[in-house]
Design a protein around this motif. Structure first.
Motif, PDB file in Angstrom:
ATOM      1  N   THR A  53       0.861  -1.178   0.000  1.00 14.83           N
ATOM      2  CA  THR A  53       0.000   0.000   0.000  1.00 14.83           C
ATOM      3  C   THR A  53       0.896   1.226   0.000  1.00 14.83           C
ATOM      4  O   THR A  53       1.781   1.355   0.855  1.00 14.83           O
ATOM      5  N   GLU A  66       0.896  14.150  -8.476  1.00 13.40           N
ATOM      6  CA  GLU A  66       0.394  12.795  -8.600  1.00 13.40           C
ATOM      7  C   GLU A  66       1.551  11.841  -8.348  1.00 13.40           C
ATOM      8  O   GLU A  66       2.714  12.258  -8.311  1.00 13.40           O
ATOM      9  N   SER A  95       3.474   0.971 -16.310  1.00 16.03           N
ATOM     10  CA  SER A  95       2.795   1.619 -15.185  1.00 16.03           C
ATOM     11  C   SER A  95       1.909   0.616 -14.468  1.00 16.03           C
ATOM     12  O   SER A  95       1.153  -0.117 -15.089  1.00 16.03           O
ATOM     13  N   GLY A  97      -0.118   1.657 -11.968  1.00 16.76           N
ATOM     14  CA  GLY A  97      -1.193   2.424 -11.361  1.00 16.76           C
ATOM     15  C   GLY A  97      -0.702   3.765 -10.886  1.00 16.76           C
ATOM     16  O   GLY A  97       0.497   4.063 -10.927  1.00 16.76           O
ATOM     17  N   GLU A  98      -1.645   4.589 -10.463  1.00 16.38           N
ATOM     18  CA  GLU A  98      -1.272   5.918  -9.998  1.00 16.38           C
ATOM     19  C   GLU A  98      -2.307   6.482  -9.045  1.00 16.38           C
ATOM     20  O   GLU A  98      -3.440   6.011  -8.989  1.00 16.38           O
ATOM     21  N   VAL A  99      -1.853   7.472  -8.314  1.00 17.61           N
ATOM     22  CA  VAL A  99      -2.734   8.306  -7.522  1.00 17.61           C
ATOM     23  C   VAL A  99      -2.778   9.611  -8.303  1.00 17.61           C
ATOM     24  O   VAL A  99      -1.792  10.340  -8.361  1.00 17.61           O
ATOM     25  N   SER A 100      -3.879   9.867  -8.976  1.00 17.77           N
ATOM     26  CA  SER A 100      -3.994  11.013  -9.883  1.00 17.77           C
ATOM     27  C   SER A 100      -4.102  12.330  -9.158  1.00 17.77           C
ATOM     28  O   SER A 100      -4.433  12.374  -7.975  1.00 17.77           O
ATOM     29  N   GLU A 109      -4.075   6.933  -1.968  1.00 18.64           N
ATOM     30  CA  GLU A 109      -3.614   5.578  -1.694  1.00 18.64           C
ATOM     31  C   GLU A 109      -3.624   4.755  -2.972  1.00 18.64           C
ATOM     32  O   GLU A 109      -4.529   4.878  -3.797  1.00 18.64           O
ATOM     33  N   LEU A 110      -2.607   3.917  -3.123  1.00 16.89           N
ATOM     34  CA  LEU A 110      -2.520   2.978  -4.239  1.00 16.89           C
ATOM     35  C   LEU A 110      -2.086   1.640  -3.673  1.00 16.89           C
ATOM     36  O   LEU A 110      -1.163   1.579  -2.857  1.00 16.89           O
ATOM     37  N   LYS A 111      -2.754   0.566  -4.093  1.00 21.62           N
ATOM     38  CA  LYS A 111      -2.373  -0.785  -3.680  1.00 21.62           C
ATOM     39  C   LYS A 111      -1.897  -1.540  -4.912  1.00 21.62           C
ATOM     40  O   LYS A 111      -2.502  -1.437  -5.981  1.00 21.62           O
ATOM     41  N   ALA A 112      -0.802  -2.290  -4.742  1.00 19.62           N
ATOM     42  CA  ALA A 112      -0.251  -3.069  -5.845  1.00 19.62           C
ATOM     43  C   ALA A 112       0.477  -4.280  -5.286  1.00 19.62           C
ATOM     44  O   ALA A 112       1.010  -4.238  -4.174  1.00 19.62           O
TER      45      ALA A 112
END
Length: 141
Positions: A53, A66, A95, A97-100, A109-112
């Motif tokens: 996270t 971002e 990529s 993902g992103e937090v725009s 928050e971004l989860k990967a």
């Protein structure tokens, strides 16, 4: 031992014998105002593989930022900037993902799920990457 007790004992062996995976949390702070130093800092530069996270906080007072998560082919991979747009072409990168566009003072928050390798976290608002808003992240086994 009753059937019930045998079942509980078997369940305990199964549960205790299975691996437990701890989730990673990486804190990112982005700051910088027009004309001032642009920063993107991480609280740790090396983490273990697994669910991660990313907690992003914008420390700027007036500019949006971002955070884009990119899986690199290698730790020394070069990231090209398109001069006409003054930005990185995200379509040419892996990529995840992103937090725009986050407003000043906002959190995201971004989860990967990360595998071992090299990653870069970057801000791709016009001119921000070139101004230094990026950080490397190494993921180990």
């Amino acid at each position: 031992m009753s059937v019930f007790q045998s079942s509980i004992a078997a369940l305990a062996v199964i549960c205790l014998g299975s691996p437990v995976f701890a989730a990673n949390t990486v804190k990112i702070t982005e700051g910088g105002e027009g004309g001032g130093p642009m920063t993107l800092s991480v609280d740790q530069s090396t983490i273990k593989a697994g669910e991660t996270t990313f907690l992003v906080h914008i420390d700027a007072l007036s500019e949006e930022h971002e955070m884009v998560l990119v899986k690199m082919k290698s730790a020394d991979q070069k990231i090209a900037v398109e001069a006409a747009k003054d930005r990185v072409n995200e379509k040419k990168l892996n990529s995840m993902g992103e937090v725009s566009e986050l407003k000043p003072g906002a959190d995201g928050e971004l989860k990967a799920k990360l595998v071992p390798g090299s990653y870069v976290l970057l801000c791709n608002i016009k001119g921000h990457f070139q101004a230094g808003m990026h950080a490397m992240l190494t993921v180990t086994k």
